[in-house]
Design a protein around this motif. Structure first.
Motif: not given
Length: 263
Positions: A12, A74-76
């Motif tokens: 991001a 990460t965003r995951e």
């Protein structure tokens, strides 16, 4: 080297990246993160959950005496994508080259790690990179192979000087502290790029001293304090470790630095 659009998207951050001075020259700043390649997904999977809460705890202490770079997923919620990992960017941070500060930082860090991690993290012994292989040789857990001819006499001399003198219990240590301590905008030491080993603290300190002398211009007179007893045994193993893992083949530099230890 630049992270792919896929990597930037998962972390991001914008596509506007710039190089980070120092280190090996591969890390980049993107947004508010430093992205670094060559990260091991398995190592990051057990190490970052140790470092992240420690970094948060240290950042909330007052007065502050130590910081650790905050790993960012990460965003995951992945720690590594295509070999890239991330930490929070620290504007105005500069490299620390003062050996006394590096040693004091190591002692603070290792005391914190000892209180938080009381047994070897699962997977810490599974590394197969050249640094892990060199450490195993230094501690007599394997034999050296493929040593360049110009290095053989010095490595043989170092190994012949080893004995069974103890120099402390194993714990989680940073085995590459010199070059990986910054001073933040307030002058507080900030530890980055933790290279994790389950080894004695005195060995990690010896590696820091040796690196300081060979690579950072520290006063070579400090080596006289590592010429006998447990400190000598730690330095011998630090030297074997560095010689076998340093691809620059600076045999002469190491031999000069180690003069008081080998005499």
């Amino acid at each position: 080297m630049k992270p792919s659009a896929h990597v930037l998207d998962l972390f991001a951050v914008p596509d506007d990246v710039r190089s980070v001075p120092g280190g090996r020259g591969y890390s980049v700043v993107a947004g508010d993160l430093v992205l670094s390649p060559g990260r091991d997904e398995a190592v990051s999977g057990w190490l970052n959950p140790i470092l992240a809460p420690l970094a948060a705890e240290l950042d909330h202490e007052r007065p502050r005496s130590l910081r650790v770079a905050m790993p960012i997923p990460t965003r995951e919620l992945q720690w590594v994508v295509d070999g890239w990992g991330a930490t929070r960017f620290e504007p105005d941070a500069r490299q620390c080259r003062d050996l006394d500060v590096l040693l004091a930082t190591g002692r603070l860090l290792h005391a914190r790690l000892a209180s938080r991690v009381t047994s070897p993290p699962p997977g810490i012994g599974d590394r197969t990179d050249r640094w892990a292989r060199a450490a195993r040789v230094a501690f007599g857990e394997s034999q050296p192979t493929g040593i360049p001819n110009e290095m053989v006499p010095l490595v043989s001399h170092l190994m012949a000087a080893l004995d069974d003198t103890g120099f402390g219990p194993d714990q989680l240590v940073h085995g590459d502290l010199a070059g990986n301590v910054l001073l933040d905008a307030d002058g507080i030491p900030l530890v980055i790029d933790v290279s994790a080993y389950w080894r004695p603290v005195l060995w990690a300190e010896a590696v820091t001293v040796l690196d300081g002398v060979v690579s950072m211009g520290a006063d070579a007179g400090v080596m006289a304090g590592w010429s006998s007893g447990p400190r000598r045994q730690a330095m011998l193993r630090a030297a074997i470790f560095r010689l076998l893992s340093d691809e620059r083949l600076r045999v002469g530099d190491y031999r000069t630095a180690l003069g008081p230890v080998l005499s």
